[in-house]
Design an enzyme around this catalytic site. Sequence first.
Site, PDB file in Angstrom:
ATOM      1  N   HIS A  52       0.841  -1.201   0.000  1.00 13.64           N
ATOM      2  CA  HIS A  52       0.000   0.000   0.000  1.00 13.64           C
ATOM      3  C   HIS A  52       0.870   1.243   0.000  1.00 13.64           C
ATOM      4  O   HIS A  52       2.094   1.155   0.127  1.00 13.64           O
ATOM      5  CB  HIS A  52      -1.017  -0.013   1.147  1.00 13.64           C
ATOM      6  CG  HIS A  52      -0.422   0.124   2.516  1.00 13.64           C
ATOM      7  ND1 HIS A  52       0.388  -0.822   3.084  1.00 13.64           N
ATOM      8  CD2 HIS A  52      -0.526   1.113   3.449  1.00 13.64           C
ATOM      9  CE1 HIS A  52       0.746  -0.438   4.292  1.00 13.64           C
ATOM     10  NE2 HIS A  52       0.205   0.736   4.548  1.00 13.64           N
ATOM     11  N   HIS A  54       1.453   3.985   1.862  1.00 10.00           N
ATOM     12  CA  HIS A  54       2.011   4.768   2.973  1.00 10.00           C
ATOM     13  C   HIS A  54       3.543   4.859   2.891  1.00 10.00           C
ATOM     14  O   HIS A  54       4.221   3.905   2.512  1.00 10.00           O
ATOM     15  CB  HIS A  54       1.588   4.174   4.315  1.00 10.00           C
ATOM     16  CG  HIS A  54       0.153   4.471   4.646  1.00 10.00           C
ATOM     17  ND1 HIS A  54      -0.576   3.729   5.537  1.00 10.00           N
ATOM     18  CD2 HIS A  54      -0.686   5.446   4.182  1.00 10.00           C
ATOM     19  CE1 HIS A  54      -1.809   4.235   5.619  1.00 10.00           C
ATOM     20  NE2 HIS A  54      -1.900   5.265   4.803  1.00 10.00           N
ATOM     21  N   ASP A  56       5.922   4.833   5.025  1.00 11.86           N
ATOM     22  CA  ASP A  56       6.788   3.905   5.768  1.00 11.86           C
ATOM     23  C   ASP A  56       6.821   2.519   5.111  1.00 11.86           C
ATOM     24  O   ASP A  56       7.462   1.602   5.617  1.00 11.86           O
ATOM     25  CB  ASP A  56       6.379   3.818   7.250  1.00 11.86           C
ATOM     26  CG  ASP A  56       4.977   3.270   7.463  1.00 11.86           C
ATOM     27  OD1 ASP A  56       4.081   3.570   6.649  1.00 11.86           O
ATOM     28  OD2 ASP A  56       4.768   2.518   8.443  1.00 11.86           O
ATOM     29  N   HIS A  57       6.139   2.390   3.965  1.00 11.51           N
ATOM     30  CA  HIS A  57       6.184   1.145   3.180  1.00 11.51           C
ATOM     31  C   HIS A  57       6.792   1.369   1.794  1.00 11.51           C
ATOM     32  O   HIS A  57       7.113   0.412   1.100  1.00 11.51           O
ATOM     33  CB  HIS A  57       4.782   0.539   3.029  1.00 11.51           C
ATOM     34  CG  HIS A  57       4.178   0.151   4.347  1.00 11.51           C
ATOM     35  ND1 HIS A  57       3.978  -1.151   4.729  1.00 11.51           N
ATOM     36  CD2 HIS A  57       3.763   0.917   5.389  1.00 11.51           C
ATOM     37  CE1 HIS A  57       3.470  -1.188   5.946  1.00 11.51           C
ATOM     38  NE2 HIS A  57       3.314   0.060   6.365  1.00 11.51           N
ATOM     39  N   HIS A 108      -7.481  -0.560   5.587  1.00 14.96           N
ATOM     40  CA  HIS A 108      -6.441   0.360   6.107  1.00 14.96           C
ATOM     41  C   HIS A 108      -6.233   1.476   5.086  1.00 14.96           C
ATOM     42  O   HIS A 108      -6.263   2.659   5.427  1.00 14.96           O
ATOM     43  CB  HIS A 108      -5.168  -0.434   6.346  1.00 14.96           C
ATOM     44  CG  HIS A 108      -3.996   0.385   6.787  1.00 14.96           C
ATOM     45  ND1 HIS A 108      -3.935   1.015   8.008  1.00 14.96           N
ATOM     46  CD2 HIS A 108      -2.826   0.680   6.165  1.00 14.96           C
ATOM     47  CE1 HIS A 108      -2.778   1.656   8.105  1.00 14.96           C
ATOM     48  NE2 HIS A 108      -2.085   1.469   6.998  1.00 14.96           N
ATOM     49  N   ASP A 131      -0.301  -3.618   6.379  1.00 13.27           N
ATOM     50  CA  ASP A 131      -0.949  -3.105   7.587  1.00 13.27           C
ATOM     51  C   ASP A 131      -2.412  -3.533   7.677  1.00 13.27           C
ATOM     52  O   ASP A 131      -3.253  -2.799   8.187  1.00 13.27           O
ATOM     53  CB  ASP A 131      -0.872  -1.566   7.611  1.00 13.27           C
ATOM     54  CG  ASP A 131       0.540  -1.062   7.860  1.00 13.27           C
ATOM     55  OD1 ASP A 131       1.424  -1.883   8.149  1.00 13.27           O
ATOM     56  OD2 ASP A 131       0.750   0.159   7.748  1.00 13.27           O
ATOM     57  N   HIS A 169       4.474  -4.528  11.024  1.00 15.10           N
ATOM     58  CA  HIS A 169       4.828  -3.804  12.256  1.00 15.10           C
ATOM     59  C   HIS A 169       4.922  -4.750  13.449  1.00 15.10           C
ATOM     60  O   HIS A 169       4.167  -5.717  13.542  1.00 15.10           O
ATOM     61  CB  HIS A 169       3.776  -2.727  12.596  1.00 15.10           C
ATOM     62  CG  HIS A 169       3.817  -1.533  11.698  1.00 15.10           C
ATOM     63  ND1 HIS A 169       4.663  -0.461  11.914  1.00 15.10           N
ATOM     64  CD2 HIS A 169       3.115  -1.249  10.581  1.00 15.10           C
ATOM     65  CE1 HIS A 169       4.467   0.449  10.959  1.00 15.10           C
ATOM     66  NE2 HIS A 169       3.530  -0.009  10.135  1.00 15.10           N
TER      67      HIS A 169
HETATM   68 ZN   LIG Z   1      -0.039   1.835   6.449  1.00 15.16          ZN
END
Ligand SMILES: [Zn+2]
Length: 259
Positions: A52, A54, A56-57, A108, A131, A169
């Site tokens: 996805h 985001h 942090d990915h 998410h 996530d 995570h």
């Molecule tokens: Zn995420």
Amino acid sequence: MTLVPLPAFADNYIWMLHDGSSAIVVDPGDAQPVFDALAHHKLQLAAILVTHHHADHTGGVAALHAATGAPVHGPARERIPEPFTPYVQGDIAEALGLSFEVIDVPGHTAGHIAYFLPAAESRAPLLFCGDTLFSGGCGRLFEGTPAQMLASLDALAALPGDTRVCCAHEYTLANLRFARAVEPGNADLTHYNARCESLRAQGQPTLPSQLATERLINPFLRSREATVLRAVREHAELSADAAEADVFAALRQWKNDFR
Ligand SMILES: [Zn+2]
């Protein structure tokens, strides 16, 4: 095949799967831990999988692609660094000589996908779910509805019980604290929590988790169980004919507010 979680930021894992010479990574939010692992294990990067959009990915995708030329596979309905091959439900992402089945898991984010690798001779099935599903929990609903997330988690929960769940995570202990508030009498949960506390005390990841375990301990896969249903009803105002998605929404809200 060797599966390695590469810690990134405060609590992310970038999952690496390698055969001793080539590797794939999933959700590289940061390029440096991947460069370090490639050098350490003397590996070529064969592909980058993204679940996805985001940051942090995806934050390391451009640098990794530029340095290695590794193709990027990602969700068709989300904006991630170009160029990438877009995937939707039912597509197969080929990498490292393996066929990853793409599952749409909105909730998410709106276009979130997961990658499922069926079992091979000496390897249990693997799930890279970003996530969406965490050990003992699930992702926050930033873009999707509770009904979408419930359907996404149902699709993941239907995979084989020996599937190793590679979440993005290390949220397990905090999730389990909430899970125990929901189901204080769940003995499987008590045992699992003790195991995870011990792993974390030794600095070890709690992941990957096993899907069969998640079905026994994760309240977000158990929102139809009588114990969970009763706890949610005690916590939130729900009408007698509340739909499954309403129960799930109340459970998710309870977690959001849980301290
Ligand atoms: Zn995420």
